[in-house]
Design a protein around this motif. Structure first.
Motif, mmCIF file in Angstrom:
data_model
loop_
_atom_site.group_PDB
_atom_site.id
_atom_site.type_symbol
_atom_site.label_atom_id
_atom_site.label_comp_id
_atom_site.label_asym_id
_atom_site.label_seq_id
_atom_site.Cartn_x
_atom_site.Cartn_y
_atom_site.Cartn_z
ATOM 1 N N VAL A 1 4.117 -11.173 -5.353
ATOM 2 C CA VAL A 1 3.251 -11.152 -4.176
ATOM 3 C C VAL A 1 2.198 -12.243 -4.339
ATOM 4 N N LYS A 2 1.973 -13.018 -3.271
ATOM 5 C CA LYS A 2 0.975 -14.076 -3.266
ATOM 6 C C LYS A 2 0.206 -14.022 -1.945
ATOM 7 N N SER A 3 -1.073 -14.395 -2.007
ATOM 8 C CA SER A 3 -1.883 -14.490 -0.801
ATOM 9 C C SER A 3 -2.012 -15.963 -0.409
ATOM 10 N N VAL A 4 -1.943 -16.230 0.889
ATOM 11 C CA VAL A 4 -1.978 -17.599 1.392
ATOM 12 C C VAL A 4 -2.883 -17.640 2.627
ATOM 13 N N VAL A 5 -3.765 -18.635 2.678
ATOM 14 C CA VAL A 5 -4.543 -18.920 3.888
ATOM 15 C C VAL A 5 -4.013 -20.229 4.439
ATOM 16 N N PHE A 6 -3.444 -20.182 5.645
ATOM 17 C CA PHE A 6 -2.791 -21.354 6.221
ATOM 18 C C PHE A 6 -3.222 -21.509 7.670
ATOM 19 N N LYS A 7 -3.844 -22.641 7.960
ATOM 20 C CA LYS A 7 -4.333 -22.949 9.305
ATOM 21 C C LYS A 7 -5.231 -21.848 9.848
ATOM 22 N N GLY A 8 -6.071 -21.339 8.968
ATOM 23 C CA GLY A 8 -7.035 -20.331 9.369
ATOM 24 C C GLY A 8 -6.498 -18.923 9.467
ATOM 25 N N GLU A 9 -5.228 -18.698 9.140
ATOM 26 C CA GLU A 9 -4.612 -17.378 9.215
ATOM 27 C C GLU A 9 -4.311 -16.870 7.805
ATOM 28 N N ASN A 10 -4.412 -15.549 7.642
ATOM 29 C CA ASN A 10 -4.191 -14.918 6.337
ATOM 30 C C ASN A 10 -2.765 -14.370 6.235
ATOM 31 N N TYR A 11 -2.123 -14.637 5.114
ATOM 32 C CA TYR A 11 -0.757 -14.171 4.911
ATOM 33 C C TYR A 11 -0.587 -13.649 3.483
ATOM 34 N N LEU A 12 0.304 -12.663 3.359
ATOM 35 C CA LEU A 12 0.854 -12.273 2.068
ATOM 36 C C LEU A 12 2.320 -12.666 2.071
ATOM 37 N N VAL A 13 2.797 -13.168 0.948
ATOM 38 C CA VAL A 13 4.208 -13.551 0.819
ATOM 39 C C VAL A 13 4.783 -12.800 -0.369
ATOM 40 N N THR A 14 5.910 -12.116 -0.149
ATOM 41 C CA THR A 14 6.515 -11.304 -1.196
ATOM 42 C C THR A 14 7.991 -11.654 -1.366
ATOM 43 N N THR A 15 8.487 -11.428 -2.585
ATOM 44 C CA THR A 15 9.921 -11.485 -2.856
ATOM 45 C C THR A 15 10.344 -10.129 -3.406
ATOM 46 N N SER A 16 11.630 -9.819 -3.232
ATOM 47 C CA SER A 16 12.091 -8.486 -3.596
ATOM 48 C C SER A 16 13.500 -8.532 -4.161
ATOM 49 N N GLN A 17 13.850 -7.458 -4.857
ATOM 50 C CA GLN A 17 15.201 -7.280 -5.371
ATOM 51 C C GLN A 17 16.212 -7.152 -4.237
ATOM 52 N N ASP A 18 15.762 -6.854 -3.025
ATOM 53 C CA ASP A 18 16.689 -6.759 -1.900
ATOM 54 C C ASP A 18 17.174 -8.126 -1.424
#
Length: 272
Positions: free
Chosen positions: A229-246
Motif C-alpha cells: 500500500v502506498k499513498s500518492v498526491v497527484f494533481k492535488g488529489e489524494n490516492y492510495l495504491v495497493t497490490t494484492s495476491q488476487d
C-alpha cells in the motif's frame, strides 16, 4: 483368322456384345457437357460464402489493436517536479539525519533498544516526518513506536472485527494522523484444506486513527491478501495504491482528510 480383306467367320461379327457388369453409365450428349475453362471465375466479394466453406478474411477487415499510450519524458519530468516524493525531499535536505550511504566510512551502528513482540513481525511503516515507526504482525496488532526513545506510543487493533486479522503492510497518511494497513483476513469458523489454514475472506484496507486507535474507514475491493500500500498526491488529489495476491493493482481516490473514499478502480495496462 482375320486379315485386311478376308474374315474366316463373318457370323462372329453379327453376335450380340456381352452385357457390362454394374450400373449402366448414363449417356450424355456432347452438347450438354460443360466447357472446361482455365482458372476459376472470381467470386463477388459481396456474395455469401458457399455452405461448408470458410471465407478468408482480408487485411482490411482485421482491426488493429489499440496501442498503449506513449511515454512522454517531458511531461513526466514536469510532474515529478510539481509532485516530488517527500521521502527524497527529506533525504536530500541538509537537516536530515537519514541514511544516504553505507560503506566502511559510514557503517551501520546498533542502537541500545529492542523492539520485541509475541507475534511475528511482517511489516514496517515510517511516518513522513520520521518520528514514528509502526510494526505490523500476524496477530492483528499494530504497535507505534517513538523513533527517538523507541517507547511504544500506541497499540492499534480492530476490536470490532469478528474474524482473524493479519497485517502485512502499512502506510502513514502525509499528515501522520492516520495509518492505513492491509494484509489477510481469515474466517474464524472455516478451515481451508488447500491452504492448511483458516479460509481467506475478501481483504479490506483499514484506516486507523493513530491517536484514538479507532478504525475510521474500511475499504473493500480486494478478494485476497494485500501485499503493498502506498499513498500518492497527484494533481492535488489524494490516492492510495495497493497490490494484492488476487493479481490486481487498485487505486483508491480519497478526500482531503484521507478518510472518506471518493471512488476506487482496478488499474489496467490495456494489454494483459
Amino acid at each position: 483368322t482375320v486379315n485386311n480383306t478376308d474374315v474366316e467367320d463373318e457370323d462372329a461379327f453379327d453376335a450380340p456384345a456381352p452385357k457390362a457388369r454394374g450400373r449402366p453409365r448414363k449417356v450424355v450428349d456432347e452438347a450438354d457437357k460443360p466447357k472446361a475453362t482455365r482458372g476459376r471465375k472470381k467470386a463477388d466479394d459481396s456474395a455469401a460464402p458457399a455452405k461448408g466453406k470458410a471465407r478468408q478474411t482480408t487485411l482490411d477487415e482485421v482491426e488493429a489493436k489499440p496501442k498503449p499510450p506513449s511515454f512522454d519524458p517531458v511531461e513526466n519530468t514536469e510532474l515529478a517536479q510539481a509532485y516530488p516524493d517527500p521521502y527524497w525531499q527529506e533525504l536530500l535536505s541538509k537537516s536530515s539525519d537519514r541514511i544516504d550511504l553505507i560503506d566502511e566510512e559510514h557503517p551501520l551502528e546498533l542502537l541500545p533498544y529492542t523492539i520485541t513482540d509475541q507475534m511475528a513481525l511482517t511489516g514496517l511503516a515510517l511516518s513522513p516526518d520520521g518520528t514514528m515507526l509502526a510494526t505490523l504482525g500476524s496477530t492483528g496488532h499494530v504497535h507505534v513506536w517513538d523513533t527517538d526513545t523507541f517507547e511504544c506510543l500506541a497499540t492499534l487493533r480492530d476490536k470490532s472485527e469478528p474474524n482473524i486479522d493479519e497485517f502485512f503492510v502499512g502506510q502513514f497518511t502525509p499528515n501522520s494522523e492516520y495509518l492505513v494497513v492491509g494484509g489477510k483476513l481469515k474466517d474464524r469458523k472455516r478451515w481451508s484444506e488447500a491452504d492448511e489454514d483458516n479460509h481467506i475472506l475478501p481483504c479490506p484496507l483499514k484506516v486507523f486513527n493513530v491517536l484514538t486507535g479507532e478504525v475510521v474507514a474500511r475499504l473493500e475491493g480486494h478478494s485476497e491478501e494485500i501485499l503493498c500500500v502506498k499513498s500518492v498526491v497527484f494533481k492535488g488529489e489524494n490516492y492510495l495504491v495497493t497490490t494484492s495476491q488476487d493479481g490486481y493493482i487498485r487505486r483508491w481516490h480519497m478526500d482531503s482528510s484521507w478518510v472518506v473514499l471518493q471512488g476506487t478502480m482496478e488499474i489496467s495496462d490495456g494489454i494483459t
